[in-house]
Design a protein around this motif. Sequence first.
Motif, PDB file in Angstrom:
ATOM      1  N   GLU A 140      -4.546 -22.544 -46.084  1.00  0.00           N
ATOM      2  CA  GLU A 140      -5.949 -22.426 -45.688  1.00  0.00           C
ATOM      3  C   GLU A 140      -6.811 -23.503 -46.357  1.00  0.00           C
ATOM      4  O   GLU A 140      -7.774 -24.008 -45.767  1.00  0.00           O
ATOM      5  N   LYS A 141      -6.426 -23.886 -47.560  1.00  0.00           N
ATOM      6  CA  LYS A 141      -7.220 -24.847 -48.337  1.00  0.00           C
ATOM      7  C   LYS A 141      -7.019 -26.289 -47.879  1.00  0.00           C
ATOM      8  O   LYS A 141      -7.889 -27.143 -48.079  1.00  0.00           O
ATOM      9  N   ASP A 142      -5.872 -26.573 -47.259  1.00  0.00           N
ATOM     10  CA  ASP A 142      -5.513 -27.944 -46.900  1.00  0.00           C
ATOM     11  C   ASP A 142      -5.787 -28.179 -45.415  1.00  0.00           C
ATOM     12  O   ASP A 142      -5.116 -27.609 -44.554  1.00  0.00           O
ATOM     13  N   ALA A 143      -6.747 -29.043 -45.116  1.00  0.00           N
ATOM     14  CA  ALA A 143      -7.162 -29.275 -43.730  1.00  0.00           C
ATOM     15  C   ALA A 143      -6.075 -29.922 -42.891  1.00  0.00           C
ATOM     16  O   ALA A 143      -6.167 -29.933 -41.656  1.00  0.00           O
ATOM     17  N   ARG A 144      -5.041 -30.456 -43.528  1.00  0.00           N
ATOM     18  CA  ARG A 144      -3.961 -31.085 -42.773  1.00  0.00           C
ATOM     19  C   ARG A 144      -3.020 -30.063 -42.146  1.00  0.00           C
ATOM     20  O   ARG A 144      -2.190 -30.419 -41.299  1.00  0.00           O
ATOM     21  N   PHE A 145      -3.135 -28.793 -42.562  1.00  0.00           N
ATOM     22  CA  PHE A 145      -2.230 -27.754 -42.071  1.00  0.00           C
ATOM     23  C   PHE A 145      -2.970 -26.704 -41.252  1.00  0.00           C
ATOM     24  O   PHE A 145      -4.149 -26.415 -41.505  1.00  0.00           O
ATOM     25  N   GLU A 146      -2.243 -26.141 -40.306  1.00  0.00           N
ATOM     26  CA  GLU A 146      -2.735 -25.018 -39.517  1.00  0.00           C
ATOM     27  C   GLU A 146      -1.614 -23.984 -39.441  1.00  0.00           C
ATOM     28  O   GLU A 146      -0.477 -24.326 -39.092  1.00  0.00           O
ATOM     29  N   LEU A 147      -1.924 -22.729 -39.795  1.00  0.00           N
ATOM     30  CA  LEU A 147      -0.918 -21.671 -39.713  1.00  0.00           C
ATOM     31  C   LEU A 147      -0.705 -21.318 -38.249  1.00  0.00           C
ATOM     32  O   LEU A 147      -1.570 -20.751 -37.601  1.00  0.00           O
ATOM     33  N   ALA A 148       0.483 -21.670 -37.738  1.00  0.00           N
ATOM     34  CA  ALA A 148       0.758 -21.510 -36.311  1.00  0.00           C
ATOM     35  C   ALA A 148       1.425 -20.188 -35.979  1.00  0.00           C
ATOM     36  O   ALA A 148       1.268 -19.669 -34.865  1.00  0.00           O
ATOM     37  N   ALA A 149       2.192 -19.634 -36.928  1.00  0.00           N
ATOM     38  CA  ALA A 149       2.935 -18.408 -36.638  1.00  0.00           C
ATOM     39  C   ALA A 149       3.495 -17.840 -37.933  1.00  0.00           C
ATOM     40  O   ALA A 149       3.609 -18.540 -38.949  1.00  0.00           O
ATOM     41  N   VAL A 150       3.875 -16.578 -37.863  1.00  0.00           N
ATOM     42  CA  VAL A 150       4.564 -15.897 -38.960  1.00  0.00           C
ATOM     43  C   VAL A 150       5.802 -15.233 -38.390  1.00  0.00           C
ATOM     44  O   VAL A 150       5.743 -14.591 -37.338  1.00  0.00           O
ATOM     45  N   ALA A 151       6.932 -15.419 -39.074  1.00  0.00           N
ATOM     46  CA  ALA A 151       8.160 -14.727 -38.708  1.00  0.00           C
ATOM     47  C   ALA A 151       8.548 -13.830 -39.868  1.00  0.00           C
ATOM     48  O   ALA A 151       8.904 -14.310 -40.948  1.00  0.00           O
ATOM     49  N   SER A 152       8.430 -12.539 -39.659  1.00  0.00           N
ATOM     50  CA  SER A 152       8.714 -11.574 -40.718  1.00  0.00           C
ATOM     51  C   SER A 152       9.039 -10.231 -40.089  1.00  0.00           C
ATOM     52  O   SER A 152       8.392  -9.829 -39.121  1.00  0.00           O
ATOM     53  N   ARG A 153      10.008  -9.551 -40.660  1.00  0.00           N
ATOM     54  CA  ARG A 153      10.386  -8.245 -40.121  1.00  0.00           C
ATOM     55  C   ARG A 153       9.359  -7.172 -40.417  1.00  0.00           C
ATOM     56  O   ARG A 153       9.298  -6.159 -39.711  1.00  0.00           O
ATOM     57  N   SER A 154       8.544  -7.374 -41.459  1.00  0.00           N
ATOM     58  CA  SER A 154       7.718  -6.262 -41.915  1.00  0.00           C
ATOM     59  C   SER A 154       6.225  -6.518 -41.947  1.00  0.00           C
ATOM     60  O   SER A 154       5.452  -5.582 -42.166  1.00  0.00           O
ATOM     61  N   ALA A 155       5.779  -7.771 -41.767  1.00  0.00           N
ATOM     62  CA  ALA A 155       4.345  -8.028 -41.936  1.00  0.00           C
ATOM     63  C   ALA A 155       3.897  -9.189 -41.069  1.00  0.00           C
ATOM     64  O   ALA A 155       4.704 -10.006 -40.626  1.00  0.00           O
ATOM     65  N   GLY A 156       2.587  -9.256 -40.847  1.00  0.00           N
ATOM     66  CA  GLY A 156       2.000 -10.352 -40.099  1.00  0.00           C
ATOM     67  C   GLY A 156       0.641 -10.711 -40.652  1.00  0.00           C
ATOM     68  O   GLY A 156       0.186 -10.134 -41.641  1.00  0.00           O
ATOM     69  N   VAL A 157      -0.016 -11.682 -40.015  1.00  0.00           N
ATOM     70  CA  VAL A 157      -1.353 -12.119 -40.406  1.00  0.00           C
ATOM     71  C   VAL A 157      -2.261 -11.955 -39.196  1.00  0.00           C
ATOM     72  O   VAL A 157      -1.917 -12.389 -38.089  1.00  0.00           O
ATOM     73  N   ASP A 158      -3.395 -11.323 -39.395  1.00  0.00           N
ATOM     74  CA  ASP A 158      -4.324 -11.077 -38.295  1.00  0.00           C
ATOM     75  C   ASP A 158      -4.682 -12.378 -37.577  1.00  0.00           C
ATOM     76  O   ASP A 158      -5.029 -13.383 -38.218  1.00  0.00           O
ATOM     77  N   GLY A 159      -4.575 -12.343 -36.260  1.00  0.00           N
ATOM     78  CA  GLY A 159      -4.958 -13.477 -35.443  1.00  0.00           C
ATOM     79  C   GLY A 159      -3.922 -14.577 -35.335  1.00  0.00           C
ATOM     80  O   GLY A 159      -4.178 -15.601 -34.699  1.00  0.00           O
ATOM     81  N   VAL A 160      -2.753 -14.366 -35.931  1.00  0.00           N
ATOM     82  CA  VAL A 160      -1.688 -15.373 -35.917  1.00  0.00           C
ATOM     83  C   VAL A 160      -0.473 -14.794 -35.191  1.00  0.00           C
ATOM     84  O   VAL A 160      -0.083 -13.651 -35.453  1.00  0.00           O
ATOM     85  N   PRO A 161       0.133 -15.533 -34.266  1.00  0.00           N
ATOM     86  CA  PRO A 161       1.324 -15.018 -33.561  1.00  0.00           C
ATOM     87  C   PRO A 161       2.387 -14.560 -34.548  1.00  0.00           C
ATOM     88  O   PRO A 161       2.676 -15.254 -35.536  1.00  0.00           O
ATOM     89  N   HIS A 162       2.972 -13.399 -34.267  1.00  0.00           N
ATOM     90  CA  HIS A 162       3.930 -12.793 -35.179  1.00  0.00           C
ATOM     91  C   HIS A 162       5.259 -12.555 -34.474  1.00  0.00           C
ATOM     92  O   HIS A 162       5.303 -12.069 -33.337  1.00  0.00           O
ATOM     93  N   PHE A 163       6.342 -12.894 -35.157  1.00  0.00           N
ATOM     94  CA  PHE A 163       7.691 -12.716 -34.624  1.00  0.00           C
ATOM     95  C   PHE A 163       8.568 -12.082 -35.703  1.00  0.00           C
ATOM     96  O   PHE A 163       8.267 -12.185 -36.897  1.00  0.00           O
TER      97      PHE A 163
END
Length: 306
Positions: free
Chosen positions: A23-46
């Motif tokens: 979140e702090k680094d403007a060069r990155f964008e969180l595109a997705a989360v792959a996790s069996r047990s948790a996700g991030v609001d507003g981010v595609p989850h697998f």
Amino acid sequence: MTIRIAIVGLGKIARDQHLPAIEKDARFELAAVASRSAGVDGVPHFTDLAELLASDVQFDAVALCTPPQVRHTIARQAIDAGKHVMLEKPPGATLSEVEDLKAAAAAKGVTLQTTWHSRYATAVAPAQTWLSGKTIKSVQINWKEDVRVWHPGQTWIWQAGGLGVFDPGINALSIATVVLPAFFLEKATLHVPENCQSPVEAQLTFRTVTGAPVKADFDFLQTGEQSWDIIIDTDGGELKLSHGGSRLWVDGVLAHEGPDEEYPGLYDAFARLIAAGGSDVDVSPLRHVADAFLLGERVTAPAFVE
């Protein structure tokens, strides 16, 4: 260029460190989360990386925050799909796994980064500068913390390949391998709980190529004040790195202190590697741990109960 990154394995380290750094680094964008047990609001989850790769979500890189025992298979999936890969520490369950990933990344033309976050602690670089040209006489490493505070409920850490007390201890070794001359293990004692496969405590004795003794005491059952210290006696005085490398003391006087920038430093390095088309694959801290398991005398300790 924005680097679209996916996190694989959304546990404590991902939430506490990776998400804020992204979140702090403007060069990155969180595109997705792959996790069996948790996700991030507003981010595609697998549920896993394979499901993410089969989707239409576009991403460029992955940060692998899974336990090390399963990291190689997932990393190979990502590399084979042409994704840049950041490996949480330790980078794999074995040295051979990491060498395979290094070769695969080179063949595919993608970036592979082994992330030794403690090297980015604010006082480590000043310590390197201060030690330059000095003769090291002896080193004492004290890395002692409470596993129940820092790794609650993480049973994988006690299984084969989970490293036990070397999970934090490898952080100390990652600093030592950049501030000290080359050093080699002479003996080790590993205290393994009777109901576990990895040690809860370890005492290590190394010697540098110049003959200086290096001793390390690792303890995963430390209560009260936690200890993350490296004390180096030289011909020019005593240097102490405390608080995991965030404070530098010279002859008992505080010489440098700064904020926690370890994971922002890692992501800055990752972005630079991707831009340059390079990789950074250093296994020296893991090699010392492997030597300890190879050479160490095992002592049975009382059963560990969470």
